[in-house]
Scaffold this motif. Structure first.
Motif, PDB file in Angstrom:
ATOM      1  N   ALA A  36      15.826  63.532  12.082  1.00 36.90           N
ATOM      2  CA  ALA A  36      14.363  63.700  12.169  1.00 36.90           C
ATOM      3  C   ALA A  36      13.671  62.825  11.120  1.00 36.90           C
ATOM      4  CB  ALA A  36      13.999  65.167  11.973  1.00 36.90           C
ATOM      5  N   ALA A  39       9.825  62.434  10.494  1.00 40.20           N
ATOM      6  CA  ALA A  39       9.066  63.629  10.104  1.00 40.20           C
ATOM      7  C   ALA A  39       8.584  63.565   8.658  1.00 40.20           C
ATOM      8  CB  ALA A  39       9.908  64.881  10.311  1.00 40.20           C
ATOM      9  N   ASN A  40       9.250  62.766   7.819  1.00 41.75           N
ATOM     10  CA  ASN A  40       8.843  62.825   6.405  1.00 41.75           C
ATOM     11  C   ASN A  40       7.851  61.724   6.005  1.00 41.75           C
ATOM     12  OD1 ASN A  40      10.564  60.666   6.223  1.00 41.75           O
ATOM     13  ND2 ASN A  40      12.277  61.866   5.429  1.00 41.75           N
ATOM     14  N   ARG A  42       4.088  60.331   5.037  1.00 41.69           N
ATOM     15  CA  ARG A  42       2.977  60.870   4.237  1.00 41.69           C
ATOM     16  C   ARG A  42       1.755  59.981   4.378  1.00 41.69           C
ATOM     17  NH1 ARG A  42       6.189  64.303   3.960  1.00 41.69           N
ATOM     18  NH2 ARG A  42       7.041  65.407   2.167  1.00 41.69           N
ATOM     19  N   PRO A 101      17.675  64.296   4.619  1.00 42.01           N
ATOM     20  CA  PRO A 101      17.589  64.614   6.045  1.00 42.01           C
ATOM     21  C   PRO A 101      16.504  65.653   6.327  1.00 42.01           C
ATOM     22  CG  PRO A 101      19.502  65.687   5.093  1.00 42.01           C
ATOM     23  CD  PRO A 101      18.930  64.774   4.034  1.00 42.01           C
ATOM     24  N   PHE A 102      16.162  66.461   5.301  1.00 38.81           N
ATOM     25  CA  PHE A 102      15.131  67.485   5.465  1.00 38.81           C
ATOM     26  C   PHE A 102      13.856  67.129   4.688  1.00 38.81           C
ATOM     27  CE2 PHE A 102      19.153  69.765   6.135  1.00 38.81           C
ATOM     28  CZ  PHE A 102      18.902  70.385   7.348  1.00 38.81           C
ATOM     29  N   GLY A 103      13.724  65.865   4.311  1.00 40.22           N
ATOM     30  CA  GLY A 103      12.578  65.466   3.510  1.00 40.22           C
ATOM     31  C   GLY A 103      12.756  65.921   2.075  1.00 40.22           C
ATOM     32  N   LEU A 104      11.680  65.895   1.338  1.00 40.89           N
ATOM     33  CA  LEU A 104      11.770  66.252  -0.085  1.00 40.89           C
ATOM     34  C   LEU A 104      10.399  66.727  -0.575  1.00 40.89           C
ATOM     35  CD1 LEU A 104      14.179  65.928  -2.087  1.00 40.89           C
ATOM     36  CD2 LEU A 104      13.054  63.868  -2.930  1.00 40.89           C
ATOM     37  N   ARG A 107       6.672  69.797   0.848  1.00 39.68           N
ATOM     38  CA  ARG A 107       6.656  69.909   2.311  1.00 39.68           C
ATOM     39  C   ARG A 107       8.036  69.704   2.916  1.00 39.68           C
ATOM     40  NH1 ARG A 107       1.338  70.205   4.076  1.00 39.68           N
ATOM     41  NH2 ARG A 107       2.359  71.052   5.930  1.00 39.68           N
ATOM     42  N   CYS A 109      11.482  70.434   4.722  1.00 40.09           N
ATOM     43  CA  CYS A 109      11.690  71.277   5.903  1.00 40.09           C
ATOM     44  C   CYS A 109      11.844  72.758   5.527  1.00 40.09           C
ATOM     45  CB  CYS A 109      12.941  70.812   6.653  1.00 40.09           C
ATOM     46  SG  CYS A 109      13.329  71.884   8.035  1.00 40.09           S
ATOM     47  N   VAL A 110      10.985  73.570   6.098  1.00 37.22           N
ATOM     48  CA  VAL A 110      10.995  74.998   5.784  1.00 37.22           C
ATOM     49  C   VAL A 110      12.189  75.688   6.473  1.00 37.22           C
ATOM     50  CG1 VAL A 110       9.482  75.724   7.659  1.00 37.22           C
ATOM     51  CG2 VAL A 110       9.354  76.896   5.497  1.00 37.22           C
ATOM     52  N   GLY A 111      12.745  75.017   7.484  1.00 36.94           N
ATOM     53  CA  GLY A 111      13.880  75.600   8.214  1.00 36.94           C
ATOM     54  C   GLY A 111      15.232  75.131   7.718  1.00 36.94           C
ATOM     55  N   LEU A 114      17.935  77.801   7.228  1.00 34.66           N
ATOM     56  CA  LEU A 114      18.284  78.369   8.531  1.00 34.66           C
ATOM     57  C   LEU A 114      19.155  77.372   9.306  1.00 34.66           C
ATOM     58  CD1 LEU A 114      17.923  80.574  10.719  1.00 34.66           C
ATOM     59  CD2 LEU A 114      15.896  79.339  11.491  1.00 34.66           C
TER      60      LEU A 114
HETATM   61  C1  HEM Z   1      19.180  69.939  11.258  1.00 31.14           C
HETATM   62  C2  HEM Z   1      17.995  70.505  11.525  1.00 31.14           C
HETATM   63  C3  HEM Z   1      16.668  70.026  10.959  1.00 31.14           C
HETATM   64  C4  HEM Z   1      16.326  68.818  10.410  1.00 31.14           C
HETATM   65  C5  HEM Z   1      17.200  67.571  10.213  1.00 31.14           C
HETATM   66  C6  HEM Z   1      14.925  68.920  10.013  1.00 31.14           C
HETATM   67  C7  HEM Z   1      14.204  67.903   9.403  1.00 31.14           C
HETATM   68  C8  HEM Z   1      12.904  68.026   8.957  1.00 31.14           C
HETATM   69  C9  HEM Z   1      12.190  67.002   8.225  1.00 31.14           C
HETATM   70  C10 HEM Z   1      12.737  65.619   7.836  1.00 31.14           C
HETATM   71  C11 HEM Z   1      10.954  67.490   7.952  1.00 31.14           C
HETATM   72  C12 HEM Z   1       9.830  66.780   7.179  1.00 31.14           C
HETATM   73  C13 HEM Z   1       9.936  67.157   5.698  1.00 31.14           C
HETATM   74  C14 HEM Z   1       8.988  66.388   4.801  1.00 31.14           C
HETATM   75  O1  HEM Z   1       7.886  66.038   5.241  1.00 31.14           O
HETATM   76  O2  HEM Z   1       9.334  66.148   3.609  1.00 31.14           O
HETATM   77  C15 HEM Z   1      10.878  68.827   8.515  1.00 31.14           C
HETATM   78  C16 HEM Z   1       9.775  69.652   8.437  1.00 31.14           C
HETATM   79  C17 HEM Z   1       9.689  70.888   9.027  1.00 31.14           C
HETATM   80  N1  HEM Z   1      10.697  71.572   9.661  1.00 31.14           N
HETATM   81 FE1  HEM Z   1      12.586  70.893   9.946  1.00 31.14          FE
HETATM   82  N2  HEM Z   1      14.466  70.178  10.323  1.00 31.14           N
HETATM   83  C18 HEM Z   1      15.499  70.886  10.897  1.00 31.14           C
HETATM   84  C19 HEM Z   1      15.461  72.207  11.311  1.00 31.14           C
HETATM   85  C20 HEM Z   1      14.357  73.013  11.287  1.00 31.14           C
HETATM   86  C21 HEM Z   1      14.325  74.403  11.720  1.00 31.14           C
HETATM   87  C22 HEM Z   1      15.558  75.186  12.211  1.00 31.14           C
HETATM   88  C23 HEM Z   1      13.049  74.830  11.577  1.00 31.14           C
HETATM   89  C24 HEM Z   1      12.423  76.180  11.861  1.00 31.14           C
HETATM   90  C25 HEM Z   1      13.077  77.229  12.273  1.00 31.14           C
HETATM   91  C26 HEM Z   1      12.271  73.724  11.042  1.00 31.14           C
HETATM   92  C27 HEM Z   1      10.928  73.756  10.765  1.00 31.14           C
HETATM   93  C28 HEM Z   1      10.214  72.774  10.094  1.00 31.14           C
HETATM   94  C29 HEM Z   1       8.804  72.889   9.725  1.00 31.14           C
HETATM   95  C30 HEM Z   1       7.873  74.070  10.034  1.00 31.14           C
HETATM   96  C31 HEM Z   1       8.475  71.713   9.041  1.00 31.14           C
HETATM   97  C32 HEM Z   1       7.122  71.352   8.418  1.00 31.14           C
HETATM   98  C33 HEM Z   1       7.135  71.809   6.969  1.00 31.14           C
HETATM   99  C34 HEM Z   1       5.840  71.450   6.236  1.00 31.14           C
HETATM  100  O3  HEM Z   1       5.157  70.485   6.611  1.00 31.14           O
HETATM  101  O4  HEM Z   1       5.519  72.138   5.248  1.00 31.14           O
HETATM  102  N3  HEM Z   1      13.103  72.636  10.882  1.00 31.14           N
HETATM  103  N4  HEM Z   1      12.075  69.134   9.111  1.00 31.14           N
END
Ligand code: HEM
Length: 163
Positions: A36, A39-40, A42, A101-104, A107, A109-111, A114
């Motif tokens: 993803a 997604a990160n 800004r 992979p989940f950003g930093l 903000r 990734c809240v998931g 999980l």
């Molecule tokens: C392997 C699985 C996943 C990957 C690789 C992933 C990756 C990401 C990334 C790269 C971002 C952006 C972070 C940033 O801006 O710094 C993000 C944001 C987010 N993710 Fe995930 N994610 C995953 C699973 C999930 C799951 C399971 C959920 C919810 C149950 C979830 C909910 C969210 C939400 C709500 C945001 C926005 C957070 C915010 O803007 O404050 N993600 N994710």
């Protein structure tokens, strides 16, 4: 590891925390296949300077996660190899911000937790019963498709009963 730690039919959260090697496998997979990366991004809220670069207000800034995750200066000469053992010394062992992979930051990734838990739980249940075996249709290397999120074009694998 899974056979040793997860001996009961039900797998608990505590047991999942003990599956260290599986955790390295999941992390190494997310390093090599960050799914993803868009997604990160800004948007710059106030003009600022990052290193040598002047960034104006309103400009969208995005980090190239793929380049970062394969950077030999961070991961070493074997950066192209799938090597779960590289995680043995913990995440802090690497340059902070080198694995995103989940950003930093606030903000991130809240998931994330999980997602780690789901992946480990699912894999432990499958691997207790089956071995993954490649077959003639297995794509190597994986061909990734998608934009906002990426996934393999196909994942053909055989499940071989371990009994
Ligand atoms: C392997 C699985 C996943 C990957 C690789 C992933 C990756 C990401 C990334 C790269 C971002 C952006 C972070 C940033 O801006 O710094 C993000 C944001 C987010 N993710 Fe995930 N994610 C995953 C699973 C999930 C799951 C399971 C959920 C919810 C149950 C979830 C909910 C969210 C939400 C709500 C945001 C926005 C957070 C915010 O803007 O404050 N993600 N994710």
């Amino acid at each position: 590891e899974i056979d040793r730690v997860c001996s009961d039919p039900e797998i608990t959260f505590d047991q999942l925390s003990q599956l260290k090697y599986l955790e390295y496998v999941v992390k190494e997979t997310l390093r090599m296949y960050p799914l993803a990366t868009l997604a990160n991004a800004r948007r710059c809220m106030r003009a600022t300077k990052i290193g040598d670069y002047q960034v104006e207000e309103g400009v969208e800034v995005m980090c190239d996660t793929w380049t970062l995750h394969y950077d030999k200066k961070i991961w070493g000469e074997d950066a192209e190899e799938f090597k779960p053992e590289r995680w043995e010394n913990g995440e802090d062992h690497f340059y902070k911000g080198g694995f995103i992979p989940f950003g930093l930051g606030p903000r991130q990734c809240v998931g994330m937790r999980l997602a780690y838990m789901e992946e480990k739980l699912l894999l432990s249940h499958i691997l207790r019963k089956y071995d993954f075996v490649p077959g003639p249709k297995t794509q190597t290397p994986l061909k990734l498709v998608g934009m906002r999120t990426t996934q393999p074009e196909s994942v053909w694998m055989h499940l071989k009963n371990r009994d």
